[in-house]
Scaffold this motif. Structure first.
Motif, PDB file in Angstrom:
ATOM      1  N   ILE A   1      43.983  24.238  50.801  1.00 29.49           N
ATOM      2  CA  ILE A   1      44.875  24.055  51.982  1.00 29.49           C
ATOM      3  C   ILE A   1      44.019  23.558  53.019  1.00 29.49           C
ATOM      4  O   ILE A   1      42.807  23.575  52.986  1.00 29.49           O
TER       5      ILE A   1
ATOM      6  N   LEU B   1      46.182  24.813  58.084  1.00 26.13           N
ATOM      7  CA  LEU B   1      47.267  25.943  57.562  1.00 26.13           C
ATOM      8  C   LEU B   1      46.513  27.042  57.293  1.00 26.13           C
ATOM      9  O   LEU B   1      47.067  28.143  57.413  1.00 26.13           O
TER      10      LEU B   1
ATOM     11  N   LEU C   1      46.668  29.152  60.305  1.00 26.77           N
ATOM     12  CA  LEU C   1      47.992  29.414  60.594  1.00 26.77           C
ATOM     13  C   LEU C   1      48.495  30.505  59.722  1.00 26.77           C
ATOM     14  O   LEU C   1      49.560  31.107  59.945  1.00 26.77           O
ATOM     15  N   THR C   2      47.587  30.726  58.465  1.00 27.08           N
ATOM     16  CA  THR C   2      47.980  31.679  57.468  1.00 27.08           C
ATOM     17  C   THR C   2      47.326  32.995  57.318  1.00 27.08           C
ATOM     18  O   THR C   2      47.401  34.104  57.760  1.00 27.08           O
ATOM     19  N   ALA C   3      46.172  32.490  56.620  1.00 27.71           N
ATOM     20  CA  ALA C   3      45.295  33.585  56.165  1.00 27.71           C
ATOM     21  C   ALA C   3      44.669  34.216  57.298  1.00 27.71           C
ATOM     22  O   ALA C   3      44.367  35.243  57.406  1.00 27.71           O
TER      23      ALA C   3
ATOM     24  N   LEU D   1      46.936  36.617  59.268  1.00 25.54           N
ATOM     25  CA  LEU D   1      47.452  37.802  58.285  1.00 25.54           C
ATOM     26  C   LEU D   1      46.129  38.839  58.214  1.00 25.54           C
ATOM     27  O   LEU D   1      46.279  40.276  58.337  1.00 25.54           O
TER      28      LEU D   1
ATOM     29  N   SER E   1      39.472  34.977  51.223  1.00 20.56           N
ATOM     30  CA  SER E   1      40.349  33.717  51.666  1.00 20.56           C
ATOM     31  C   SER E   1      39.648  32.370  51.724  1.00 20.56           C
ATOM     32  O   SER E   1      40.135  31.333  51.571  1.00 20.56           O
TER      33      SER E   1
END
Length: 252
Positions: A133, A137, A140-142, A145, A164
């Motif tokens: 990715i 991205l 904004l994700t891993a 979280l 990650s």
């Protein structure tokens, strides 16, 4: 208020050094310091909060050590670190409102899965691979979280950041370890800020342990940069397995 005897001070100092060493290489230093703080007389919530004080010093030391060797560019990580910080604040602020116990029941299986991945996956070394990715991205994700989890629960966050970076960002083992530290520092500070707002950390105790945490982190980072995946992988497998077993033991 509790009093610290000389033997408890020595125990906490040794625990902080060992935690800094382990955290700089593979994460999981809280597996050492949180039980030590509880043994010193702190209740679990206060032990977790106090642990973030000295843990932040260790993470900062490791991040600086890796950055000085050119393994991570702090400027490129400013936005992900800010996201991790905010996520850490949110996680810690919601500790009393979310079912963290349910999450703890799932954690041992996840941690054992991480240990098996790094132990059995062929070809995992210090070489970078194709990323799955984009950096945006990933941020904004891993990052949010894991940062949220770090503030909410804490133990194992370093392993989750590491996984990650390896799986999604395509980093080799050493570079993934280096990239993890600044984000770990940011979410740690975010969690500490939220805990401090309700007066839970024991500042003097956390700061007393910080010096030993710094020494351990500097030693661990130097060893990781010298040996790389050959020391990082086994230690990551060991700490993830040990944390999973400890969580299982607490449930029975």
């Amino acid at each position: 208020m509790f009093a610290l005897s000389p033997d408890l001070v020595l125990m906490l100092a040794c625990a902080a050094f060992a935690a800094g060493f382990v955290d700089a290489i593979a994460g999981g230093g809280g597996l050492i310091t949180v039980p030590a703080l509880m043994l010193a007389g702190l209740p679990p919530a206060q032990a977790l909060a106090t642990n973030k004080i000295q843990g932040a010093f260790g993470a900062a030391t490791a991040a600086f050590s890796y950055a000085r060797r050119g393994l991570v560019d702090p400027r490129a990580q400013l936005v992900p670190a800010l996201i991790a910080f905010v996520a850490g604040v949110a996680g810690a602020a919601l500790v009393a409102h979310l079912p963290t116990e349910a999450l703890r029941y799932a954690l041992p299986a996840v941690l054992i899965g991480i240990a098996l991945f790094f132990a059995l996956k062929p070809g995992l070394d210090d070489r970078d691979r194709a990323r799955r990715i984009t950096p945006a991205l990933f941020a904004l994700t891993a990052v949010p979280l894991v940062g949220f989890y770090d503030g909410l629960v804490g133990p194992g966050a370093g392993a989750f950041y590491m996984l990650s970076f390896v799986l999604l960002a395509g980093h080799g083992i050493l570079r993934a370890t280096a990239q993890t530290k600044l984000l770990n520092l940011a979410s740690n500070l975010g969690g500490l800020l939220a805990f401090a707002a309700v007066g839970q950390p024991v500042w003097l105790l956390g700061l007393m342990m910080a010096g030993c945490q710094v020494a351990g982190a500097a030693t661990g980072a130097a060893l990781a940069m010298r040996i790389g995946a050959r020391v990082i992988k086994p230690l990551l497998v060991l700490t993830s397995t040990a944390l999973a077993l400890r969580l299982i033991w607490q449930m029975v």
